[in-house]
Write an enzyme that holds these catalytic residues in place. Structure first.
Site, PDB file in Angstrom:
ATOM      1  CB  CYS A 116      -0.921  -0.011   1.215  1.00 37.97           C
ATOM      2  SG  CYS A 116      -0.109   0.545   2.698  1.00 37.97           S
ATOM      3  N   PRO A 122       3.905  -6.612   4.813  1.00 35.01           N
ATOM      4  CG  PRO A 122       5.777  -6.867   6.142  1.00 35.01           C
ATOM      5  CD  PRO A 122       5.034  -5.862   5.355  1.00 35.01           C
ATOM      6  CB  ILE A 123       0.530 -11.043   5.788  1.00 30.57           C
ATOM      7  CG1 ILE A 123       0.841 -11.882   4.537  1.00 30.57           C
ATOM      8  CG2 ILE A 123      -0.263  -9.790   5.424  1.00 30.57           C
ATOM      9  CD1 ILE A 123      -0.374 -12.484   3.881  1.00 30.57           C
ATOM     10  CG  LEU A 125       4.962 -10.818  12.186  1.00 30.19           C
ATOM     11  CD1 LEU A 125       4.861  -9.543  13.011  1.00 30.19           C
ATOM     12  CD2 LEU A 125       6.041 -11.736  12.741  1.00 30.19           C
ATOM     13  CG  ASP A 309      -2.561   5.100  12.194  1.00 25.30           C
ATOM     14  OD1 ASP A 309      -3.484   4.345  12.529  1.00 25.30           O
ATOM     15  OD2 ASP A 309      -1.591   4.736  11.506  1.00 25.30           O
ATOM     16  CB  ILE A 331       5.141   1.896  13.057  1.00 25.32           C
ATOM     17  CG1 ILE A 331       5.112   2.297  14.538  1.00 25.32           C
ATOM     18  CG2 ILE A 331       4.187   0.738  12.771  1.00 25.32           C
ATOM     19  CD1 ILE A 331       5.454   1.191  15.515  1.00 25.32           C
TER      20      ILE A 331
HETATM   21  C1  EPZ Z   1      -2.959  -1.359  11.749  1.00 24.62           C
HETATM   22  O1  EPZ Z   1      -2.272  -1.771  10.576  1.00 24.62           O
HETATM   23  C2  EPZ Z   1      -3.788  -0.147  11.336  1.00 24.62           C
HETATM   24  N1  EPZ Z   1      -4.745  -0.533  10.288  1.00 24.62           N
HETATM   25  C3  EPZ Z   1      -2.866   0.951  10.812  1.00 24.62           C
HETATM   26  O2  EPZ Z   1      -3.686   2.103  10.538  1.00 24.62           O
HETATM   27  C4  EPZ Z   1      -1.869   1.322  11.910  1.00 24.62           C
HETATM   28  O3  EPZ Z   1      -0.967   2.282  11.407  1.00 24.62           O
HETATM   29  C5  EPZ Z   1      -1.101   0.051  12.348  1.00 24.62           C
HETATM   30  O4  EPZ Z   1      -2.035  -0.955  12.771  1.00 24.62           O
HETATM   31  C6  EPZ Z   1      -0.144   0.331  13.497  1.00 24.62           C
HETATM   32  O5  EPZ Z   1      -0.869   0.845  14.587  1.00 24.62           O
HETATM   33  C7  EPZ Z   1      -5.881  -1.160  10.662  1.00 24.62           C
HETATM   34  O6  EPZ Z   1      -6.122  -1.432  11.819  1.00 24.62           O
HETATM   35  C8  EPZ Z   1      -6.852  -1.466   9.548  1.00 24.62           C
HETATM   36  P1  EPZ Z   1       0.829  -3.805  12.112  1.00 24.62           P
HETATM   37  P2  EPZ Z   1      -1.489  -3.198  10.559  1.00 24.62           P
HETATM   38  O7  EPZ Z   1       0.544  -5.203  11.705  1.00 24.62           O
HETATM   39  O8  EPZ Z   1      -2.285  -4.201  11.299  1.00 24.62           O
HETATM   40  C9  EPZ Z   1       5.033  -4.929  10.179  1.00 24.62           C
HETATM   41  C10 EPZ Z   1      -4.510   3.899   9.285  1.00 24.62           C
HETATM   42  O9  EPZ Z   1      -3.998   4.937   8.841  1.00 24.62           O
HETATM   43  N2  EPZ Z   1       4.458  -6.268   9.987  1.00 24.62           N
HETATM   44  O10 EPZ Z   1       0.814  -3.441  13.553  1.00 24.62           O
HETATM   45  O11 EPZ Z   1      -1.121  -3.506   9.158  1.00 24.62           O
HETATM   46  C11 EPZ Z   1       4.354  -3.893   9.268  1.00 24.62           C
HETATM   47  O12 EPZ Z   1       4.974  -3.901   7.996  1.00 24.62           O
HETATM   48  C12 EPZ Z   1      -3.773   2.578   9.187  1.00 24.62           C
HETATM   49  O13 EPZ Z   1      -5.636   3.846   9.853  1.00 24.62           O
HETATM   50  C13 EPZ Z   1       5.293  -7.292   9.549  1.00 24.62           C
HETATM   51  O14 EPZ Z   1       6.479  -7.098   9.313  1.00 24.62           O
HETATM   52  O15 EPZ Z   1      -0.188  -2.806  11.367  1.00 24.62           O
HETATM   53  C14 EPZ Z   1       4.573  -2.597   9.995  1.00 24.62           C
HETATM   54  O16 EPZ Z   1       5.871  -2.115   9.691  1.00 24.62           O
HETATM   55  C15 EPZ Z   1      -2.418   2.731   8.510  1.00 24.62           C
HETATM   56  N3  EPZ Z   1       4.750  -8.520   9.347  1.00 24.62           N
HETATM   57  C16 EPZ Z   1       4.529  -3.021  11.468  1.00 24.62           C
HETATM   58  O17 EPZ Z   1       4.726  -4.442  11.500  1.00 24.62           O
HETATM   59  C17 EPZ Z   1       3.429  -8.796   9.594  1.00 24.62           C
HETATM   60  O18 EPZ Z   1       3.003  -9.963   9.406  1.00 24.62           O
HETATM   61  C18 EPZ Z   1       3.213  -2.718  12.159  1.00 24.62           C
HETATM   62  O19 EPZ Z   1       2.207  -3.372  11.411  1.00 24.62           O
HETATM   63  C19 EPZ Z   1       2.601  -7.739  10.049  1.00 24.62           C
HETATM   64  C20 EPZ Z   1       3.138  -6.483  10.251  1.00 24.62           C
END
Ligand code: EPZ
Length: 421
Positions: A116, A122-123, A125, A309, A331
């Site tokens: 995005c 990445p997913i 985790l 955010d 982050i």
């Molecule tokens: C959630 O995203 C929110 N989105 C994001 O809000 C928010 O910025 C983020 O949490 C952090 O608080 C929703 O809830 C829909 P993460 P998410 O998994 O779940 C890495 C907005 O503006 N990671 O906590 O995707 C990832 O790349 C949005 O409302 C891995 O490496 O966030 C990132 O660098 C933007 N592997 C970090 O962890 C994984 O399998 C945090 O990601 C998963 C994540």
């Protein structure tokens, strides 16, 4: 293509109503397919991401109706276990359906969520955790084809190498009806995680420790429906506060909760704003000085730290502060895409890797700018409100993902802002 036209330098002054949290309602809507009955989700914001999630629920066979701010989901018609590419591509956070569909249907087929605007998402985790619960996941040609080994997912202890919000949500949805107990170590502690667990427990789940680093889920055989009120959107709250602060104005926010933004309040106070919370009237008030002072440093961290955010909206207000503010984004790898657009408005910002240095200027000047992502778009709106002259903002599809009626809310505060098709 629609655009926002903003005439800046109008002090904001008045009241705004905060809506339900986007990042809470999306996983809760996904969770409704686990319920054996109808769920009524109240305080649901009108967002394109909510519409996209509702489209997935309908595709899966659920009936979804919306009346004012209540979305009612009846999952009794659930008959599919796949999400088509076009629906997955519309919203990358649809990956949160994986755990729920697999737990309910015994299998799940969906595509890898694209990256995005914030860079690769990445997913790994999510997938590693679901595999530990007994989900067999085959990845081929960009699709994830999953099925449960045996009859049900089996609870186990899962330690996350980082407190991923999405991964925590997927584990919660997969383990709520799994066999046995699941323990998530180093779980995300965001308020939206607590809200999701409140919904699941109201449906009959047995989850303890939400909001702490370790969450325990005792699997149950089935869940019922329930009525749930979504918690306030803490990022929308910060957005309105930063808009008032950037214009030297005043805002009174209702239907919000200052505890959700405790880690952001010090930045507003250092900038010279006065904030007040009235327990009696449940109103949060911010009053800004004529000119903001700089915010020495903002370090984004997982909750309860400063939320990533909120980085872009708070950066926008520091663009017109007295002095130099420093941001460190820990982050996401690519969360300064709004900086180039802010610079077109006259902001003086230098980015070095994860660090952005903002040298405040007395005034910004209106220009044509384009939203780069959801919160970056909010930053452009805030900066435009503090700019001399007219600003045109395009690519509003980013804003519409996460803000319900932002231009009406700002207009009610005295901003000169209109949307043109
Ligand atoms: C959630 O995203 C929110 N989105 C994001 O809000 C928010 O910025 C983020 O949490 C952090 O608080 C929703 O809830 C829909 P993460 P998410 O998994 O779940 C890495 C907005 O503006 N990671 O906590 O995707 C990832 O790349 C949005 O409302 C891995 O490496 O966030 C990132 O660098 C933007 N592997 C970090 O962890 C994984 O399998 C945090 O990601 C998963 C994540």
């Amino acid at each position: 293509m629609s655009r926002l036209i903003i005439e800046g330098l109008h002090k904001l002054d008045g009241e705004a109503v905060i809506h339900g949290a986007k990042n809470s309602v999306l996983p809760i809507l996904a969770a409704t397919i686990l319920a054996g009955g109808t769920s009524e989700i109240a305080n649901c914001p009108r967002l394109s991401d909510v519409r996209a999630t509702s489209a997935i629920l309908r595709y899966l066979g659920c009936s979804v109706t919306a009346q004012d701010e209540v979305v009612t989901v009846d999952p009794s018609g659930l008959c599919r276990s796949d999400i088509p590419d076009d629906l997955m591509r519309e919203m990358r956070s649809s990956i949160v359906f994986l755990g729920a569909i697999a737990a309910r249907m015994g299998e799940a087929h969906l595509s890898f969520p694209g990256g995005c605007e914030l860079g690769p998402r990445p997913i790994n985790l999510h997938l590693a955790a679901l595999r530990r619960l007994g989900l067999v996941i085959e990845e081929e040609r960009g699709r994830l084809n999953c099925h449960i080994r045996g009859q049900r997912l089996k609870g186990t202890t899962i330690t996350l190498e980082q407190p991923s919000v999405g991964a925590t949500e997927n584990i919660l949805l997969a383990s709520a009806t799994a066999e046995g107990v699941t323990v998530i170590v180093n779980a995300a502690r965001e308020p939206e995680i607590v809200d999701l667990c409140c919904y699941l427990n109201a449906c009959g789940a047995r989850i303890t420790g939400a909001g702490e680093g370790t969450i325990t889920i005792e699997g149950v055989d089935r869940l019922g429906g329930c009525r749930h009120q979504v918690l306030p959107d803490r990022i929308e709250t910060v957005t309105y506060m930063a808009a008032a602060a950037a214009t030297g104005g005043r805002v009174v926010l209702s239907r919000t909760n200052p505890a959700l933004i405790a880690s952001v309040l010090p930045a507003f106070e250092e900038a010279g704003c006065h904030t007040d919370w009235s327990e009696a009237s449940r109103l949060l008030t911010l009053e800004a000085p004529e000119r903001l002072s700089r915010v020495t440093s903002v370090l984004t961290m997982p909750y309860p730290g400063f939320p990533t955010d909120a980085q872009a909206p708070v950066m926008a207000m520091t663009c017109v502060a007295q002095g130099t503010s420093v941001f460190i984004e820990t982050i996401f790898d690519n969360r300064y895409r709004h900086v180039d657009e802010l610079s077109r408005l006259g902001a003086r910002i230098k980015v070095e890797g994860r660090v952005a240095v903002v040298e405040g200027v007395p005034r910004l000047s209106g220009a044509q700018v384009e939203c780069t992502d959801l919160r970056g778009g909010a930053a452009l709106v805030i900066a435009a409100l503090a700019a001399d002259g007219e600003t045109e903002i395009t690519a509003l599809q980013h804003l519409d993902r996460g803000y319900d009626g932002l231009e009406e809310g700002l207009s009610n505060l005295g901003a000169s802002i209109r949307r043109e098709e």
